[in-house]
Scaffold this active site. Structure first.
Site, PDB file in Angstrom:
ATOM      1  N   GLY A 460       0.727  -1.210   0.047  1.00 16.72           N
ATOM      2  CA  GLY A 460      -0.067  -0.129  -0.049  1.00 16.72           C
ATOM      3  C   GLY A 460       0.697   1.309  -0.085  1.00 16.72           C
ATOM      4  O   GLY A 460       0.313   2.435   0.034  1.00 16.72           O
ATOM      5  N   THR A 643       2.882   9.618  -3.802  1.00 16.46           N
ATOM      6  CA  THR A 643       2.750   8.406  -2.790  1.00 16.46           C
ATOM      7  C   THR A 643       3.668   8.728  -1.263  1.00 16.46           C
ATOM      8  O   THR A 643       3.354   8.248  -0.269  1.00 16.46           O
ATOM      9  CB  THR A 643       3.558   7.302  -3.416  1.00 16.46           C
ATOM     10  OG1 THR A 643       5.040   7.618  -3.641  1.00 16.46           O
ATOM     11  CG2 THR A 643       2.685   6.858  -4.631  1.00 16.46           C
ATOM     12  N   GLU A 714       7.611   5.014   7.898  1.00 17.25           N
ATOM     13  CA  GLU A 714       7.428   4.837   9.265  1.00 17.25           C
ATOM     14  C   GLU A 714       7.727   6.240  10.036  1.00 17.25           C
ATOM     15  O   GLU A 714       7.636   6.313  11.308  1.00 17.25           O
ATOM     16  CB  GLU A 714       8.135   3.630   9.811  1.00 17.25           C
ATOM     17  CG  GLU A 714       8.001   2.215   9.308  1.00 17.25           C
ATOM     18  CD  GLU A 714       8.587   1.226   9.703  1.00 17.25           C
ATOM     19  OE1 GLU A 714       8.238   0.403  10.843  1.00 17.25           O
ATOM     20  OE2 GLU A 714       9.739   0.996   9.113  1.00 17.25           O
TER      21      GLU A 714
END
Length: 748
Positions: A460, A643, A714
């Site tokens: 994803g 993205t 992250e």
């Protein structure tokens, strides 16, 4: 920065045509359902199965009597989340442990049969968490292979004792559970002696080897396929205790078996973020310079497995401390083994550090941004190694300007809008720039189409899109001419998709492979007896728009395959990052991954960010709202701005969730999860999220890897919770040190 190309898989997903592992059509499919324990510690004395077997359509029921001797126990490590073999004997290690697998013609029959199974237990008193009777506390560095040592530098005790300003505080973050929209599942079938497994995984090669080991067969007889994953971020990294059991059931039955885990069971049969406690002591001079920093962490783990979060290697290096002392402890409880969840180490440990930074800024009567500026570092505090690049204060400056930080009145409780108290807070986001070995196969055809193959995963984040863009850039093609295949053990091996390492690893391998293709074509063209590029230096010839072009643009060869003797070039390339061992690539084929972390080598390689939040708290009801979040991030080369923004925005929303919503609740008497569904395990909805702004700070770092990528997946959620906690204090004067922050924390 790369162009904001739309996701190559976007249309399939929006139209509902992307096949996830549990969607794959399989003929003659049987359905499995797990049966989970109703106690957290003890033994199964007897399973009563007669009524379950009597249900029409039931085909088989597997218990520990069937598994014993058939499977090797799972291994705890990179590929395995736990050494607990749920059906290997009658021992119960934790709540909701798998005690049976029912297989039936339909899922309805399997469900009815599972409900008819009754169990006699010999129950023992479990230990739930910190402070529970019967827990065992051990130093992480003494029991864990992954956590080698506690970082330290200088004489902390002397510096702390002599300091003018000190704080001594404790923080806590609760257990968090993954709740992806795509449920966890396993589909297994045998074709002769060959096993195929369709399962959402972030590590097909690691799973292939571990499944084979548990089933006592050769890895070459196992194929693992996971084309798309509907939410992962660690939950689908280590192999589950379920996978080999389902594969064994399929072999026993002689037909395919699919087992989809229920939402409730996912709280106890899958991994989760460990509960942590932190003790921080910090000392500073009156000018704001930190002279001493101590960070101790305590982490919940299971009885048998020493899983370590271990974020002190990052917190101990983040600022110019003067002296550092850290220690991490594990608290063994009767719980499942925890594992990775988005920014597994940094999220809880940076939460504690950044709260302490805000508390020290208040104690010094300094602006929190300026306090961080005073203690910004050009080298790490532990070994004195320089940062490969560090744009932290540039992130703060850009985010502060966009947010309007200069309008903040530092006086606690001074900012209001009618009945709403306004608070503003900030915090640092940081994550190591990791990279791992990776192999790719690139095929370039003379019609201008290319194919990129690697066993990495599209979880994803958009890595398929980025891979297409990068290959197109280096092969001189339009991205639409590049096809990317991932998520299959028949493709070249890739590392686990985690640690924000995927883009760096895959793109570095692609760059190397494309360069080898360009060199082959260029060498053939320049060594030919005829042609416009004959006699030139191969290094001076580029691929552009389907042509070989001289770097000075003076000449071009339209037919790039003219002198190769074939209409196709296939290049298989292995990438080994600097700092990796000589066996790092060969180990990849054996399912073993070697991550080169941001602390390894002669430089510290980190991605940075600065996050600012505004909270509004109603003065009467204490309702909490987060109307604005601004984050500025520096992550090296940004491959695709669309993205990247999506990942960072999603990370900050997750940070809001961990600050105000998420917590797994336990019954302390029984060590059982109480809120094991999305009705009671709270996550944000649309009404909770308003204005989220992402700023991408340009940064060039030639030291991190071939692609210059630091990783972003992250980074975004690391600082958000601490910024919210600081903003809550600014609005109310209440310092909430344990998450989540809810209305009842602010009453009174």
């Amino acid at each position: 920065m790369g162009q904001p190309l739309a996701r190559v898989d976007g249309r399939l997903k929006v139209m509902g045509r992307a096949n996830y592992p549990a969607d794959i059509p399989v003929n003659n499919l049987a359905h499995g359902l797990l049966v989970a324990s109703g106690i957290a510690r003890g033994r199964v004395q007897e399973l009563h199965l007669d009524e379950a077997h009597a249900v029409k359509g039931v085909l088989d029921i597997l218990t520990h009597d069937h598994i014993r001797g058939e499977l090797e126990p799972p291994e705890f490590g990179t590929s395995g989340s736990s050494s607990i073999g749920p059906l290997h004997d009658d021992k119960i290690w934790h709540d909701g442990q798998i005690i049976a697998l029912v297989i039936a013609e339909t899922i309805e029959a399997a469900r009815e049969a599972a409900m008819r199974i009754t169990v006699d237990y010999k129950e023992e008193q479990p230990s739930t968490s910190f402070g529970s009777e019967g827990t065992e506390t051990v130093a992480a560095s003494e029991v864990s292979q992954q956590f080698k040592e506690d970082v330290k530098a200088g004489d902390f005790e002397t510096a702390f004792d002599a300091a003018e300003v000190k704080i001594d505080v404790e923080y806590g973050m609760p257990t968090h559970h993954h709740n992806p929209i795509e449920m966890f599942s396993t589909t297994a079938y045998w074709q002769g002696e060959e096993l195929t497994v369709h399962e959402p995984t972030q590590n097909v090669y690691g799973w292939k080897v571990e499944i084979a080991r548990q089933l006592k067969i050769e890895p070459d007889r196992v194929r693992v396929i996971s084309p798309y994953i509907g939410g992962a971020f660690g939950s689908k990294g280590p192999i589950t205790p379920r996978t080999a059991i389902v594969a064994l059931a399929a072999r026993r039955l002689g037909r395919p078996v699919r087992c989809v885990v229920t939402r409730s069971q996912s709280f106890t049969t899958q991994t989760y973020r460990a509960e942590t406690r932190h003790h921080i002591q910090m000392a500073a001079a009156r000018d704001g310079r930190i002279t001493a920093f101590k960070h101790e962490g305590w982490e919940v783990t299971s009885r048998p497995d020493p899983y370590v979060v271990g974020g002190t290697k990052t917190t101990g290096r983040l600022y110019n401390y003067g002296s550092v002392l850290t220690k991490v402890f594990l608290v063994k409880t009767d719980r499942p083994t925890p594992s990775y969840m988005r920014a597994p180490a940094e999220t809880p440990y940076i939460y504690a550090l950044e709260n302490a930074m805000d508390e020290m800024a208040v104690a010094l009567n300094m602006d929190p941004v300026e306090f961080r500026r005073v203690n910004d570092a050009s080298q790490d505090a532990i070994e004195g190694k320089p940062f490969s690049s560090r744009s932290l204060m540039q992130c703060y400056d850009e985010a502060a300007s966009e947010f309007g930080w200069s309008k903040r009145n530092p006086q606690v409780g001074s900012m209001r809008d009618g009945d709403w108290l306004i608070g503003m807070g900030c915090a640092t986001a940081v994550h190591p720039a990791n990279v791992a070995p990776c192999a790719v196969r690139i095929t370039l055809r003379d019609d201008g189409h290319a194919r990129v193959q690697t066993a990495s995963h599209e979880i994803g984040t958009g890595v398929q899109t980025v891979a297409a863009q990068l290959a197109a850039e280096h092969l001189g093609l339009h991205p639409s001419m590049v096809q990317v295949e991932m998520g299959d053990t028949r493709l070249p091996p890739a590392p686990v998709t985690g640690g924000s390492s995927t883009t760096a690893s895959v793109c570095s391998a692609i760059i190397k492979a494309c360069e080898e293709i360009r060199e082959k074509l260029a060498r053939a063209a320049v060594t030919a007896n005829d042609g416009p590029l004959a006699g030139r230096d191969p290094a001076s010839v580029l691929l552009k728009n389907g042509r070989l072009v001289a770097a000075d643009a003076s000449q071009a060869l339209k037919d790039v395959f003219k002198h190769v003797g074939s209409g196709v070039i296939e290049q298989y390339t292995e990438f080994r990052p600097d700092g990796a061992s000589p066996d790092a690539v060969s180990n990849l084929y054996q399912g073993k991954m070697e991550m080169v972390s941001g602390e390894k080598g002669d430089m510290i390689k980190y991605a940075f960010g600065a996050e600012f939040v505004e909270v509004r708290i109603h003065r009467r009801t204490r309702e909490i709202r987060v109307p604005r979040v601004v984050g500025a991030f520096s992550g090296g080369r940004i491959m695709n701005t669309r993205t990247a923004r999506s990942q960072l925005m999603g990370g900050m929303i997750w940070g809001i969730s961990s600050a105000l919503h998420e917590a797994t609740e336990f019954d302390w008497r029984s060590a059982r999860v109480v809120n094991r569904d999305l009705q009671d395990y709270l996550v944000p909805v649309n009404a909770d999220i308003q204005d989220v702004k992402v700023i991408l700070v340009p940064e060039t770092d030639t030291h991190v890897n071939l692609a210059g990528v630091k990783g972003l997946g992250e980074l975004g959620n690391v600082g958000t919770a601490a910024a919210i906690a600081s903003a809550v204090h600014h609005a109310t004067g209440k310092r909430i040190r344990e998450l989540p922050i809810r209305i009842d924390n602010l009453l009174g």
